[in-house]
Scaffold this motif. Structure first.
Motif, PDB file in Angstrom:
ATOM      1  N   GLY A  22       0.778  -1.240   0.000  1.00 44.96           N
ATOM      2  CA  GLY A  22       0.000   0.000   0.000  1.00 44.96           C
ATOM      3  C   GLY A  22       0.806   1.284   0.000  1.00 44.96           C
ATOM      4  N   SER A  23       2.094   1.212  -0.330  1.00 45.15           N
ATOM      5  CA  SER A  23       2.919   2.417  -0.348  1.00 45.15           C
ATOM      6  C   SER A  23       2.703   3.278  -1.593  1.00 45.15           C
ATOM      7  CB  SER A  23       4.404   2.047  -0.256  1.00 45.15           C
ATOM      8  OG  SER A  23       4.693   1.472   0.998  1.00 45.15           O
ATOM      9  N   TRP A  24       2.269   2.651  -2.683  1.00 49.54           N
ATOM     10  CA  TRP A  24       2.100   3.360  -3.951  1.00 49.54           C
ATOM     11  C   TRP A  24       0.746   3.047  -4.567  1.00 49.54           C
ATOM     12  CZ3 TRP A  24       5.877   6.704  -5.128  1.00 49.54           C
ATOM     13  CH2 TRP A  24       7.171   6.463  -4.676  1.00 49.54           C
ATOM     14  N   TYR A  25       0.169   4.071  -5.221  1.00 49.25           N
ATOM     15  CA  TYR A  25      -0.959   3.872  -6.115  1.00 49.25           C
ATOM     16  C   TYR A  25      -0.356   3.852  -7.521  1.00 49.25           C
ATOM     17  CZ  TYR A  25      -3.456   5.871  -2.093  1.00 49.25           C
ATOM     18  OH  TYR A  25      -3.927   6.142  -0.839  1.00 49.25           O
ATOM     19  N   VAL A  26      -0.748   2.900  -8.349  1.00 53.19           N
ATOM     20  CA  VAL A  26      -0.239   2.806  -9.716  1.00 53.19           C
ATOM     21  C   VAL A  26      -1.356   3.200 -10.667  1.00 53.19           C
ATOM     22  CG1 VAL A  26       0.865   1.324 -11.431  1.00 53.19           C
ATOM     23  CG2 VAL A  26       1.239   0.891  -8.988  1.00 53.19           C
ATOM     24  N   VAL A  27      -1.100   4.239 -11.475  1.00 55.75           N
ATOM     25  CA  VAL A  27      -2.126   4.764 -12.377  1.00 55.75           C
ATOM     26  C   VAL A  27      -1.506   5.020 -13.751  1.00 55.75           C
ATOM     27  CG1 VAL A  27      -3.394   5.828 -10.458  1.00 55.75           C
ATOM     28  CG2 VAL A  27      -1.748   7.191 -11.756  1.00 55.75           C
ATOM     29  N   PRO A  28      -2.332   5.073 -14.800  1.00 59.05           N
ATOM     30  CA  PRO A  28      -1.798   5.378 -16.131  1.00 59.05           C
ATOM     31  C   PRO A  28      -1.272   6.809 -16.190  1.00 59.05           C
ATOM     32  CG  PRO A  28      -4.061   4.555 -16.250  1.00 59.05           C
ATOM     33  CD  PRO A  28      -3.761   4.800 -14.812  1.00 59.05           C
ATOM     34  N   GLY A  29      -0.192   6.999 -16.898  1.00 57.22           N
ATOM     35  CA  GLY A  29       0.368   8.334 -17.070  1.00 57.22           C
ATOM     36  C   GLY A  29      -0.091   8.973 -18.363  1.00 57.22           C
ATOM     37  N   LEU A  30      -0.011  10.297 -18.411  1.00 58.66           N
ATOM     38  CA  LEU A  30      -0.298  11.076 -19.614  1.00 58.66           C
ATOM     39  C   LEU A  30       0.944  11.895 -19.950  1.00 58.66           C
ATOM     40  CD1 LEU A  30      -3.822  12.528 -18.678  1.00 58.66           C
ATOM     41  CD2 LEU A  30      -3.325  10.488 -20.037  1.00 58.66           C
ATOM     42  N   VAL A  31       1.126  12.222 -21.202  1.00 62.63           N
ATOM     43  CA  VAL A  31       2.258  13.045 -21.613  1.00 62.63           C
ATOM     44  C   VAL A  31       2.262  14.358 -20.836  1.00 62.63           C
ATOM     45  CG1 VAL A  31       3.241  14.349 -23.534  1.00 62.63           C
ATOM     46  CG2 VAL A  31       2.486  11.999 -23.884  1.00 62.63           C
ATOM     47  N   ASP A  32       1.089  14.958 -20.639  1.00 62.33           N
ATOM     48  CA  ASP A  32       1.016  16.238 -19.925  1.00 62.33           C
ATOM     49  C   ASP A  32       1.505  16.121 -18.484  1.00 62.33           C
ATOM     50  OD1 ASP A  32       0.104  17.546 -22.156  1.00 62.33           O
ATOM     51  OD2 ASP A  32      -2.004  17.479 -21.566  1.00 62.33           O
ATOM     52  N   ASP A  33       1.437  14.937 -17.883  1.00 62.06           N
ATOM     53  CA  ASP A  33       1.949  14.758 -16.516  1.00 62.06           C
ATOM     54  C   ASP A  33       3.463  14.937 -16.483  1.00 62.06           C
ATOM     55  OD1 ASP A  33      -0.649  14.024 -15.676  1.00 62.06           O
ATOM     56  OD2 ASP A  33      -0.235  11.897 -16.040  1.00 62.06           O
ATOM     57  N   VAL A  34       4.135  14.454 -17.509  1.00 59.14           N
ATOM     58  CA  VAL A  34       5.599  14.488 -17.557  1.00 59.14           C
ATOM     59  C   VAL A  34       6.112  15.919 -17.621  1.00 59.14           C
ATOM     60  CG1 VAL A  34       7.641  13.685 -18.799  1.00 59.14           C
ATOM     61  CG2 VAL A  34       5.604  12.238 -18.701  1.00 59.14           C
ATOM     62  N   PHE A  35       5.388  16.782 -18.315  1.00 55.67           N
ATOM     63  CA  PHE A  35       5.837  18.153 -18.524  1.00 55.67           C
ATOM     64  C   PHE A  35       4.870  19.162 -17.899  1.00 55.67           C
ATOM     65  CE2 PHE A  35       7.264  15.453 -22.014  1.00 55.67           C
ATOM     66  CZ  PHE A  35       8.635  15.595 -21.871  1.00 55.67           C
ATOM     67  N   ALA A  36       4.263  18.799 -16.781  1.00 51.50           N
ATOM     68  CA  ALA A  36       3.255  19.632 -16.128  1.00 51.50           C
ATOM     69  C   ALA A  36       3.827  20.995 -15.753  1.00 51.50           C
ATOM     70  CB  ALA A  36       2.720  18.934 -14.889  1.00 51.50           C
ATOM     71  N   GLY A  37       3.035  22.013 -15.996  1.00 57.81           N
ATOM     72  CA  GLY A  37       3.430  23.363 -15.603  1.00 57.81           C
ATOM     73  C   GLY A  37       3.179  23.612 -14.125  1.00 57.81           C
ATOM     74  N   GLU A  38       2.096  23.063 -13.602  1.00 61.68           N
ATOM     75  CA  GLU A  38       1.750  23.231 -12.190  1.00 61.68           C
ATOM     76  C   GLU A  38       2.352  22.079 -11.390  1.00 61.68           C
ATOM     77  OE1 GLU A  38       0.151  25.850 -10.835  1.00 61.68           O
ATOM     78  OE2 GLU A  38       0.217  26.724 -12.843  1.00 61.68           O
ATOM     79  N   VAL A  39       3.669  22.077 -11.279  1.00 65.66           N
ATOM     80  CA  VAL A  39       4.391  20.961 -10.676  1.00 65.66           C
ATOM     81  C   VAL A  39       3.976  20.688  -9.233  1.00 65.66           C
ATOM     82  CG1 VAL A  39       6.684  20.093 -10.101  1.00 65.66           C
ATOM     83  CG2 VAL A  39       6.300  21.261 -12.261  1.00 65.66           C
ATOM     84  N   PRO A  40       3.856  21.703  -8.359  1.00 62.87           N
ATOM     85  CA  PRO A  40       3.515  21.398  -6.967  1.00 62.87           C
ATOM     86  C   PRO A  40       2.152  20.724  -6.795  1.00 62.87           C
ATOM     87  CG  PRO A  40       4.366  23.632  -7.152  1.00 62.87           C
ATOM     88  CD  PRO A  40       4.151  23.118  -8.552  1.00 62.87           C
TER      89      PRO A  40
END
Length: 193
Positions: A148-166
């Protein structure tokens, strides 16, 4: 490539995101979003997407500072090999076979920073550079997901280069189905609620 499924979450595979659950107290990973770049029988490797440093890329890697996405800083990719850099790039549609680029997931891949910059111009649409990475040995990540340490979810390209990082972790949680989306509004310390 091997994969495993976590509690009500997605497959552990290249392109998946690991979202630190509230149970994960390791200071290297509290509230992190990790993009998996390699998963095989020997383990897994990824980079933390939401830990920008204050160090401009241009101070460390010169002209690469002109190419990276905003914020134009090095990101803390994880606790392993922090003196090295991994450049995660989105190749242009015609840049998948370009010099120095190794595709990992769709058009996302690793760019060799030793490649002359002039050979990269026009072949990369987006770029982010990470100091260090997160790594797991054989079966280690699967065990952490199972506990239970991690949730595993699909990624999107926009996640990799997100502007709102925090706010990236909350944004990714909000779009998840079912109970997982509720964790986006969970306070850091539920006892203060």
């Amino acid at each position: 490539m091997s994969s495993a499924t976590g509690h009500g979450t997605g497959d552990i595979a290249v392109g998946s995101l690991l979202l630190a659950s509230p149970a994960l107290l390791d200071p290297n990973f509290v509230d992190t979003v990790v993009l998996l770049l390699d998963v095989n029988d020997e383990g897994a490797l990824g980079v933390v997407l939401n830990r920008p440093s204050a160090l401009p890329v241009s101070e460390v890697l010169g002209e690469w500072g002109d190419v990276v996405d905003e914020p134009e800083v090095l990101f803390q990719g994880g606790p392993v090999s922090t003196d090295g850099a991994l450049a995660v790039a989105l190749a242009s549609p015609d840049g998948l076979d370009s010099a120095g680029f190794k595709a990992m997931w769709g058009r996302i891949g690793l760019l060799d920073l030793d490649t002359p910059r002039e050979l990269v111009d026009g072949t990369v649409d987006r770029l982010r550079i990470f100091a260090g990475y997160a790594g797991w040995g054989a079966g280690q990540l699967q065990a952490e997901v199972a506990e239970g340490s991690w949730y595993v979810v699909p990624g999107l390209v926009d996640d990799v280069f997100a502007g709102e990082v925090p706010d990236l972790r909350r944004q990714v949680l909000r779009r998840q189905p079912g109970d997982l989306a509720m964790h986006a509004t969970r306070p850091a310390d539920p006892e203060l609620n």
